[in-house]
Write an enzyme that holds these catalytic residues in place. Structure first.
Site, PDB file in Angstrom:
ATOM      1  N   ASP A 167      24.805   3.709   3.092  1.00 39.76           N
ATOM      2  CA  ASP A 167      24.200   2.375   3.125  1.00 39.76           C
ATOM      3  C   ASP A 167      25.166   1.307   2.644  1.00 39.76           C
ATOM      4  O   ASP A 167      24.859   0.529   1.735  1.00 39.76           O
ATOM      5  CB  ASP A 167      22.951   2.403   2.220  1.00 39.76           C
ATOM      6  N   GLU A 418      23.951  11.766  -3.509  1.00 39.48           N
ATOM      7  CA  GLU A 418      22.787  12.027  -2.641  1.00 39.48           C
ATOM      8  C   GLU A 418      23.067  12.937  -1.447  1.00 39.48           C
ATOM      9  O   GLU A 418      22.678  12.661  -0.327  1.00 39.48           O
ATOM     10  CB  GLU A 418      22.220  10.687  -2.137  1.00 39.48           C
ATOM     11  N   TYR A 474      13.457   5.995  -6.690  1.00 41.22           N
ATOM     12  CA  TYR A 474      12.890   4.724  -6.219  1.00 41.22           C
ATOM     13  C   TYR A 474      11.378   4.773  -6.158  1.00 41.22           C
ATOM     14  O   TYR A 474      10.757   4.350  -5.183  1.00 41.22           O
ATOM     15  CB  TYR A 474      13.510   4.367  -4.865  1.00 41.22           C
ATOM     16  N   GLU A 512      20.575   5.234 -10.087  1.00 43.80           N
ATOM     17  CA  GLU A 512      20.028   4.273  -9.141  1.00 43.80           C
ATOM     18  C   GLU A 512      18.536   4.119  -9.369  1.00 43.80           C
ATOM     19  O   GLU A 512      17.844   5.123  -9.530  1.00 43.80           O
ATOM     20  CB  GLU A 512      20.253   4.691  -7.679  1.00 43.80           C
ATOM     21  N   LYS A 576      19.286  -5.292  -3.166  1.00 44.95           N
ATOM     22  CA  LYS A 576      18.817  -4.756  -4.448  1.00 44.95           C
ATOM     23  C   LYS A 576      19.631  -5.300  -5.633  1.00 44.95           C
ATOM     24  O   LYS A 576      19.483  -4.857  -6.762  1.00 44.95           O
ATOM     25  CB  LYS A 576      18.873  -3.231  -4.424  1.00 44.95           C
TER      26      LYS A 576
HETATM   27  C1  LIG Z   1      16.865   6.516  -1.350  1.00 43.16           C
HETATM   28  C2  LIG Z   1      18.314   6.259  -1.408  1.00 43.16           C
HETATM   29  C3  LIG Z   1      18.664   4.873  -1.904  1.00 43.16           C
HETATM   30  C4  LIG Z   1      20.102   4.564  -1.569  1.00 43.16           C
HETATM   31  N1  LIG Z   1      21.025   5.333  -2.379  1.00 43.16           N
HETATM   32  C5  LIG Z   1      22.431   5.210  -2.021  1.00 43.16           C
HETATM   33  C6  LIG Z   1      22.835   3.747  -1.968  1.00 43.16           C
HETATM   34  O1  LIG Z   1      24.128   3.637  -1.432  1.00 43.16           O
HETATM   35  C7  LIG Z   1      21.863   2.916  -1.141  1.00 43.16           C
HETATM   36  O2  LIG Z   1      22.241   1.568  -1.104  1.00 43.16           O
HETATM   37  C8  LIG Z   1      20.451   3.085  -1.721  1.00 43.16           C
HETATM   38  C9  LIG Z   1      19.472   2.157  -1.014  1.00 43.16           C
HETATM   39  O3  LIG Z   1      18.909   2.517   0.032  1.00 43.16           O
HETATM   40  O4  LIG Z   1      19.317   1.028  -1.520  1.00 43.16           O
END
Ligand SMILES: CCC[C@@H]1NC[C@@H](O)[C@H](O)[C@H]1C(=O)O
Length: 600
Positions: A167, A418, A474, A512, A576
């Protein structure tokens, strides 16, 4: 062992380092014809291109912004005749994602991986006392055999398109500084330091690697430039009485000066700042110099308007000022090793870094993270590409640890972000990675990785490898968001109690948690994407964190809004951020400041 030295360039009586940043020449090569047309000698009809910078956001067409494939850079440099008896290297802080480096038309090195140095020995190719041409052939395509993982599509008009499994925008180019370095034929190639604390005294164990056999000396100077230790030999230990320790928010840096001697004649010299501190996991505590530290801060990106992922001292300075203002003490280099200057400055400012290798996207999802969050397992580690991916992963881990191992700010290594971690194959894969990483760090720092939601305690096969566990969670955003926040809290509590019931007696750090929030959105009562909701979400998370003593850190996602690939879940990027992309605070910044200052 690496066949090149990753030491950061320095100039002294034995070495010279000339910065080559500025406007280079540039050309896309969508037909991949450059090599057969001789572009390695000279670029035809080039345009100008700033270095360091990503190329994407300078352009006004989609074809150029989203370009995927081969591309070329060129610069000309005068090499002085005085360097004739020296080794000459050209050193790129990185070239994303892969490159070949040519000097006067000859290929001098190739490199896979876009977030660690590319170093080419050009001694046999340069013309001393003349202008020389350096050319880079680069490529930014994604695949499942290199880091970070993704795919490359071909559109109906024949253009390639990057399809990241991650992402963040696939920014590419020469995104970090470039140096032309001269050093003696017999030179210092690497060094490492380890520390022992004995009451007020400290012992510094050092090891210096050279490519020759002459005698080596090691000296330490304090911040008043007074010599506090001197020793000869490629390895040794020096005692520092009443040592000034490096600490969180209270940095103290000694200058280590290493030299190679031929009798009284100096052959080579290399100096670098070091910080005397220890890092240890003790039960549920992360200890710096024997004292527990609670990590407060962010997952970040190297990301800014116009320059993309390009290194910029001004952005670095603003980011550190914002992090100090908000009361942070730590950041994770999500999702790739950052430019060395970030670690140098963290050393100066007393910040803690979790240093992460670009092992992101190891959960094939054809879009952005919505898919990953729904547990669409693809048995990622059962595919035929895994052996080559593992090779690239191990190479990146080695280059990262070799490059960053002497920074006092680096307190842990994150070996993934992840991935799929619920199969036997993933366990085998990461066992190999963790074992290799442990062998590389002289300071034996903790090893970890960031787990996403599907890595639940009852099915995850990889958390057992970690010295402390990083969770990306999250609840209240991707899971039971908005009006279901109350249920999100319940679900979060259920998971955390499962982890508690395992009695692992190791620290957990949230690497996160966050919500997409538009800086202009206000809503009463709150609604997702509004600043009010970001605050409510954070308050719920803090209430959960504060219930479990093994939670020893909270790194919000993300420090600032950042660019991603286009998608129905992204509004010109990921929002975010606690700060917007221009580094101005959203209201959540004041919520965090209040909490983090109270935690001191
Ligand atoms: C559910 C995984 C969340 C994800 N985690 C990796 C980040 O690099 C992304 O930005 C973040 C997002 O989707 O905000």
């Amino acid at each position: 062992m690496l066949n090149f030295s990753e030491l950061y360039p320095c100039s002294n009586q034995a070495r010279m380092a000339q910065l080559l940043d500025g406007m280079w020449k540039f050309r896309f090569d969508p037909e991949e014809k450059g090599l057969q047309e001789g572009w390695q000698h000279k670029l035809p009809d080039p345009i100008s291109m700033p270095v360091p910078a990503s190329f994407s956001d300078f352009f006004t067409t989609k074809e150029e912004r989203d370009y995927c494939g081969d591309f070329w850079y060129e610069t000309e440099v005068f090499v002085p005749r005085e360097w004739e008896k020296q080794e000459v290297e050209i050193r790129f802080g990185s070239i994303t994602h892969r490159a070949g480096v040519y000097c006067n038309g000859s290929l001098t090195t190739t490199h896979e991986g876009g977030f660690l140095p590319v170093i080419a020995r050009v001694t046999d190719h340069v013309k001393f006392g003349e202008v020389n041409t350096f050319i880079v052939k680069a490529n930014n395509e994604l695949n499942e055999e290199s880091l970070p993982c993704g795919a490359t599509a071909v559109l109906s008009d024949g253009r390639k398109l990057a399809r990241p499994y991650f992402d963040f925008f696939n920014y590419s180019g020469i995104q970090r500084s470039v140096w032309l370095v001269s050093k003696p034929i017999e030179s210092i190639e690497d060094y490492s330091v380890e520390y022992e604390l004995n009451g007020e005294d400290a012992v510094v164990h050092y090891e210096i690697r050279t490519n020759g056999n002459h005698e080596v000396s090691f000296e330490l100077f304090d911040e008043e430039k007074q010599q506090v230790a001197k020793c000869t030999g490629r390895q040794g230990s020096v005692i520092i009485p009443k040592a000034h320790l490096w600490n969180v928010g209270k940095a103290y840096l000694y200058q280590a000066v290493m030299r190679i001697w031929n009798g009284e004649t100096l052959i080579d010299e290399y100096s670098s700042k070091i910080g005397i501190r220890t890092v240890k996991i003790e039960g549920i505590e992360i200890q710096i110099n024997g004292k527990a530290v609670y990590l407060k801060g962010f997952g970040k990106h190297e990301d800014f308007e116009v320059i993309g992922r390009g290194f910029n001292w001004g952005v670095l300075k603003r980011d550190f000022e914002c992090m100090k203002w908000i009361g942070a003490n730590c950041f994770r280099t999500s999702h790739y090793p950052y430019a060395e200057e970030w670690y140098q400055f963290a050393d100066e400012e007393g910040f803690l870094i979790i240093d992460e290798v670009p092992a992101v996207g190891m959960m094939r999802s054809t879009r952005n993270f919505a898919d990953a969050g729904t547990g669409k397992f693809t048995r990622f580690f059962e595919t035929p590409t895994v052996p080559n991916l593992l090779k690239a992963h191990l190479q990146a881990v080695e280059e990262m640890i070799v490059r960053d191992k002497n920074h006092p700010s680096v307190i842990a290594w994150s070996l993934f972000n992840e991935p799929e971690t619920t199969s036997e194959q993933s366990k085998d894969y990461f066992t190999t990675v963790f074992n290799a990483a442990r062998a590389l760090d002289p300071q034996k720092r903790p090893m970890t990785g960031a787990f996403e939601k599907n890595s639940q305690p009852e099915i995850c096969q990889c958390y057992q490898l970690c010295d402390f566990i990083c969770l990306n969670r999250y609840y209240g955003w991707y899971i039971k968001g908005g009006p279901e926040l109350v249920d999100a809290r319940e679900a979060f509590l259920i998971e955390m109690n499962k982890w508690k019931d395992k009695n692992l007696n190791i620290p957990f750090v949230f690497t996160e948690f966050g919500t997409d929030t538009l800086a202009a959105e206000h809503k009463l009562p709150s609604i997702m994407w509004s600043q009010e909701y970001q605050n409510e979400y954070l308050d719920m998370n803090f209430e959960i964190f504060d219930q479990f003593d093994f939670i020893q850190g909270e790194l919000v996602w993300n420090f600032a809004d950042f660019q991603t690939t286009e998608g129905i879940m992204r509004v010109n990027g990921n929002k975010k951020g606690i700060f917007n992309r221009a580094r101005q605070p959203k209201s959540a910044a004041f919520v965090l400041k209040k909490r983090w200052e109270s935690l001191d």
